[in-house]
Scaffold this active site. Structure first.
Site: not given
Length: 398
Positions: A209, A123, A220, A119, A205
């Site tokens: 979210w 972000e 998180t 990956e 992708r």
């Protein structure tokens, strides 16, 4: 560092891997179908075109398209709108022009990911208006942390920036607006000397979210800046203007020949992929026009101009012919009018000179005999229609 802080750091970095990353078949555990290759270059301008269903999968929420681009909008905790390419690249370059979503607890991302969970990430935390994060994983390994790097940047939620990833077998680079921000060599210690270096075919992708959703992992949520607030009907939008993808391999599909996950174990089948053919195929009138050779476009334009000139010439000829015919008809009508007017004037003159006297016209000719009671005949005048000529009678004619 306290144990709680350590756990927070560890869980914050793993959260990005869990958000929008998954695999349908793990080739390190079993034989999986071949991956459809891109095998070429492709540009996706989302201000003019949608993400074609033959090329992209849309998941976890609807995607909107505006003149700004592809909009990933979050309106509640259950929405994580994402698009994922149906093609794979085996090393390559991915260039994204985008504006991240703002908002506490909202995370925007551009991710390259392989079936065996290699990956490469960009972000963006919605409440962080001063930096963006680059990150990577190898084989889904979350036992080594500290891979993420934060890069200073002014308001990525309010401006469109160019985020580019350049990925080869030797090194991985992240660029912002054409400026190199980070380099990861293949044998870097963070990549465990190459064992966890991203090196297998990847999809593209993109999406957003709600990492701060209620009931989520508390670490998180802290990493994402806190809980996301939807109580007042707020919505949060990530916008992607365009995407350019270059596959450094050329072929139609990629296959894992063993379970090592090593880039040298990937077999490339020659030929053009069905995805590439779909991308190259013209779509719509503009697409078909753009697909024509330049010479053909020029020939069509010239032919169209020629047809236009001929039609204009025919129209001009018809107008001139009609105008001349009209002039002739007007001249004939005018002549008839003048002739009738002259005859009428002549008749009136004769009447004024002699009139009807002593039973005769002008005293010289009898139109009524002594034994006849019939009135003298009046000369028949020509029939002249004032309305037909379109001209008014002059004063004194009648």
């Amino acid at each position: 560092m306290a144990l709680l802080d350590i756990l927070l750091v560890l869980l914050s970095f793993t959260s990005t891997a869990l958000a929008q990353t998954w695999t349908d078949c793990q080739p390190l555990n079993k034989t999986c179908p071949p991956d459809t290759a891109l095998g070429t270059n492709a540009t996706f301008n989302f201000t003019q075109n949608t993400a074609a269903a033959a090329v992209w999968n849309t998941t976890a929420g609807p995607i909107q398209y505006t003149d700004q681009g592809c909009v990933f909008e979050i309106q509640d905790d259950d929405m994580s709108p994402t698009i994922q390419s149906k093609f794979y690249i085996f090393f390559g370059r991915v260039e994204t022009i985008m504006q991240a979503a703002e908002g506490q607890g909202i995370v925007s991302s551009v991710v390259l990911q392989s079936d065996d969970l290699d990956e490469i990430d960009w972000e963006f935390v919605g409440s962080n208006s001063s930096s963006v994060q680059s990150n990577f994983y190898g084989k889904g390994n979350t036992t080594t942390y500290g891979r993420a790097v934060y890069h200073d940047l002014d308001s990525p939620q309010n401006h469109f920036y160019n985020y580019t990833t350049v990925w080869t077998a030797e090194k991985l680079e992240w660029h912002i607006n054409g400026k190199l921000a980070r380099t990861l060599p293949y044998d870097d210690p963070l990549a465990l000397g190459g064992r966890n270096y991203p090196q297998t075919p990847m999809t593209v992708r993109m999406g957003a979210w709600p990492a701060g959703k209620k009931g989520g992992n508390k670490y998180t949520i802290q990493w994402a800046g806190g809980n996301t607030d939807f109580s007042k009907g707020q919505s949060y939008k990530m916008i992607v203007q365009s995407l350019k993808v270059q596959d450094y391999s050329s072929g139609k599909e990629y296959t894992y020949s063993d379970t090592s996950g090593d880039w040298q174990s990937i077999k490339v089948a020659s030929g053009n992929s069905s995805i590439a053919e779909n991308i190259w195929k013209p779509h719509g009138v503009k697409g078909h026009w753009d697909a024509l050779p330049k010479a053909a476009q020029i020939a069509i334009v010239c032919a169209a101009i020629g047809v236009g000139v001929v039609l204009l010439a025919i129209l001009t000829f018809c107008c001139i012919k009609q105008r001349r015919a009209g002039r002739r008809e007007r001249a004939i009508a005018d002549a008839e009018f003048e002739k009738g007017a002259a005859e009428l004037m002549d008749y009136r003159r004769k009447m004024s000179e002699g009139g009807f006297a002593s039973g005769g016209y002008g005293g010289s000719t009898n139109y009524m005999s002594p034994t006849s009671d019939r009135a003298p005949e009046v000369p028949k005048l020509p029939q002249v229609s004032i309305m037909d000529t379109g001209r008014p009678m002059k004063s004194g004619w009648l």
